[in-house]
Write an enzyme that holds these catalytic residues in place. Structure first.
Site, PDB file in Angstrom:
ATOM      1  CB  SER A 181      -0.962  -0.014   1.178  1.00 28.17           C
ATOM      2  OG  SER A 181      -0.292  -0.348   2.371  1.00 28.17           O
ATOM      3  CG  HIS A 209      -4.168  -1.259  -1.899  1.00 29.30           C
ATOM      4  ND1 HIS A 209      -4.731  -0.021  -2.045  1.00 29.30           N
ATOM      5  CD2 HIS A 209      -3.804  -1.364  -0.600  1.00 29.30           C
ATOM      6  CE1 HIS A 209      -4.703   0.612  -0.882  1.00 29.30           C
ATOM      7  NE2 HIS A 209      -4.148  -0.184   0.017  1.00 29.30           N
ATOM      8  CE  LYS A 240      -7.829  -0.146   1.459  1.00 34.60           C
ATOM      9  NZ  LYS A 240      -6.927  -0.974   2.222  1.00 34.60           N
TER      10      LYS A 240
HETATM   11  C1  LIG Z   1      -7.053  -1.180   3.672  1.00 37.59           C
HETATM   12  C2  LIG Z   1      -6.323  -2.422   3.923  1.00 37.59           C
HETATM   13  C3  LIG Z   1      -6.831  -3.377   4.813  1.00 37.59           C
HETATM   14  C4  LIG Z   1      -8.044  -3.125   5.664  1.00 37.59           C
HETATM   15  O1  LIG Z   1      -9.218  -3.139   4.952  1.00 37.59           O
HETATM   16  P1  LIG Z   1     -10.522  -2.448   5.557  1.00 37.59           P
HETATM   17  O2  LIG Z   1     -11.637  -3.133   4.874  1.00 37.59           O
HETATM   18  O3  LIG Z   1     -10.438  -0.995   5.256  1.00 37.59           O
HETATM   19  O4  LIG Z   1     -10.502  -2.707   7.041  1.00 37.59           O
HETATM   20  C5  LIG Z   1      -6.146  -4.572   4.938  1.00 37.59           C
HETATM   21  N1  LIG Z   1      -5.018  -4.802   4.235  1.00 37.59           N
HETATM   22  C6  LIG Z   1      -4.487  -3.902   3.392  1.00 37.59           C
HETATM   23  C7  LIG Z   1      -3.239  -4.225   2.633  1.00 37.59           C
HETATM   24  C8  LIG Z   1      -5.119  -2.675   3.213  1.00 37.59           C
HETATM   25  O5  LIG Z   1      -4.585  -1.775   2.386  1.00 37.59           O
END
Ligand SMILES: *Cc1c(COP(=O)(O)O)cnc(C)c1O
Length: 392
Positions: A181, A209, A240
């Site tokens: 990320s 992602h 996301k």
């Molecule tokens: C955003 C994210 C999460 C968490 O996801 P949410 O549904 O927002 O709790 C987990 N792992 C990664 C790599 C992320 O970027």
């Protein structure tokens, strides 16, 4: 009033001294390409709303219909009485979309990672983790008593060494982000799977992602590498690219059956309102029958990255829409973000210790919703601010 909480003042000051303190930015509009943020109209370039689904009419309609049919709340945890047919329909649809036997939806991605790792791994086991894995994976690892081995970022010889070191463990889990990320680089999942097969280790990938971004119809990193059936635990989020909320685990049916009964972050929390699975299903349908969103995302990304490179910015080695714009020390990244905002562009700084001391940055996420005008204006703003700050 007593002074028992006064210690917070000095702790907040300490965060400020390290550039780690910020107020919550507040939107005065729905989430889209241009928003009103803290009262100012800006192009927003730091959301994970990759496909522009968060405010899409089709998702709104699906959610409204579900509210009419199923009501708003669920009134219970999944295991007691909070599971409605619509939750099951989403899980079946996700399993089919991810080419796995089954899937289980958690309230959020962080809950999926915490609950799954905690439920599967015990004291006799070992967890092998990339050093740049997401905080929710690290949390999951910390909830176990397993032996932990962290290998250098993307380093396959480091992974092999970790596998050799842990050969006495009862079970071994290799866990990695699919798309990282902070830098937007992609894990060499094909090589990870080969090593896992050689050493008989379980593979878990966090596709937060990659979902809706990589692979055919946005199926994610497993599809991107053609590894169907060879990744044991495929974790993703609906928060996301899907524009909704929630995390999920896709894999064998026994995995789902076991997690339902043991994952604490699944058991001890109330089920999603039915509008959430309804919107998520619409998102999965939409990715498949409106491919233009995914195409536009990649087109926008290429256009913006080329523009930034031509201007002379250092934008790292991302292979995905995540675009780090390097600023140097933490202070410079904070200042870059501040000046961008003044000129009408919003993106948050990412500073040490989240990234290396001299690699502080503003992280840009281009989305499918950004128009050509948005991107050109963003590039103009970057040019002005970049020159002023002598970054280009
Ligand atoms: C955003 C994210 C999460 C968490 O996801 P949410 O549904 O927002 O709790 C987990 N792992 C990664 C790599 C992320 O970027």
């Amino acid at each position: 009033m007593n002074n028992r909480m006064d210690f917070l003042k000095s702790m907040i000051q300490d965060l400020k001294d390290r550039n780690l303190y910020s107020e919550l930015p507040v939107l005065g509009t729905e989430q889209k390409n241009r928003v009103v943020l803290n009262g100012k109209e800006v192009i927003i370039m730091c959301t994970n709303n990759y496909l522009g689904f968060a405010n899409h009419p089709r998702l709104r309609e699906a959610a409204k219909k579900a509210i009419d049919t199923w009501g708003f709340g669920t009134g219970a945890v999944r295991q007691i009485a909070g599971t409605m047919e619509i939750h099951i329909q989403l899980e079946e649809m996700l399993a089919e979309y991810k080419c796995t036997e089954s899937s289980l939806v958690f309230v959020a991605g962080i809950a999926a990672n915490r609950g799954t790792i905690q439920a599967l791994m015990g004291e006799e086991d070992a967890i092998i983790s990339d050093e740049l894995n997401h905080g929710s994976i690290i949390d999951g690892v910390r909830l176990t008593k397993s032996k932990r081995v962290v290998y250098p970022h993307l380093d396959m010889s480091g992974l092999k060494k970790a596998l050799l070191e842990t050969k006495d463990a009862r079970r071994r889990l290799i866990v990695t982000d699919g798309v990282f990320s902070m830098d937007g680089d992609i894990a060499p999942l094909d090589q990870i799977v080969e090593l896992a097969e050689e050493f008989d280790a379980i593979v878990m990938v966090d596709d937060a992602h990659g979902d809706g971004v990589l692979g055919k119809d946005g199926r994610g990193i497993v599809d991107h590498f053609g590894l169907e059936g060879r990744v044991d635990i495929d974790m993703g989020t609906l928060s996301k690219a899907f524009g909704c909320l929630g995390g999920y685990i896709a894999g064998r049916k026994e995995l789902k059956d076991y997690l339902i009964n043991t994952a604490r972050s699944f058991i001890y929390t109330t089920a999603h309102p039915p509008s959430v699975p309804a919107a998520a299903m619409e998102a999965i349908r939409m990715i498949q029958d409106e491919p233009q969103h995914l195409q536009q995302l990649w087109e926008n990304m290429r256009y913006f990255k080329k523009g930034m490179t031509d201007l002379g910015f250092d934008i790292g080695h991302s292979q995905t829409p995540i675009t780090p714009v390097m600023a140097g020390e933490s202070k410079a990244a904070v200042e870059l973000s501040r000046q961008l905002f003044e000129e009408g562009l919003f993106a948050k700084p990412i500073v040490f210790p989240l990234v290396a001391k001299d690699k502080a940055r503003v992280r840009i996420n281009v989305t499918a919703q950004h128009t050509g005008d948005d991107l050109d204006e963003a590039l103009d703003i970057f040019e002005r601010v970049g020159k002023r700050m002598k970054l280009i």
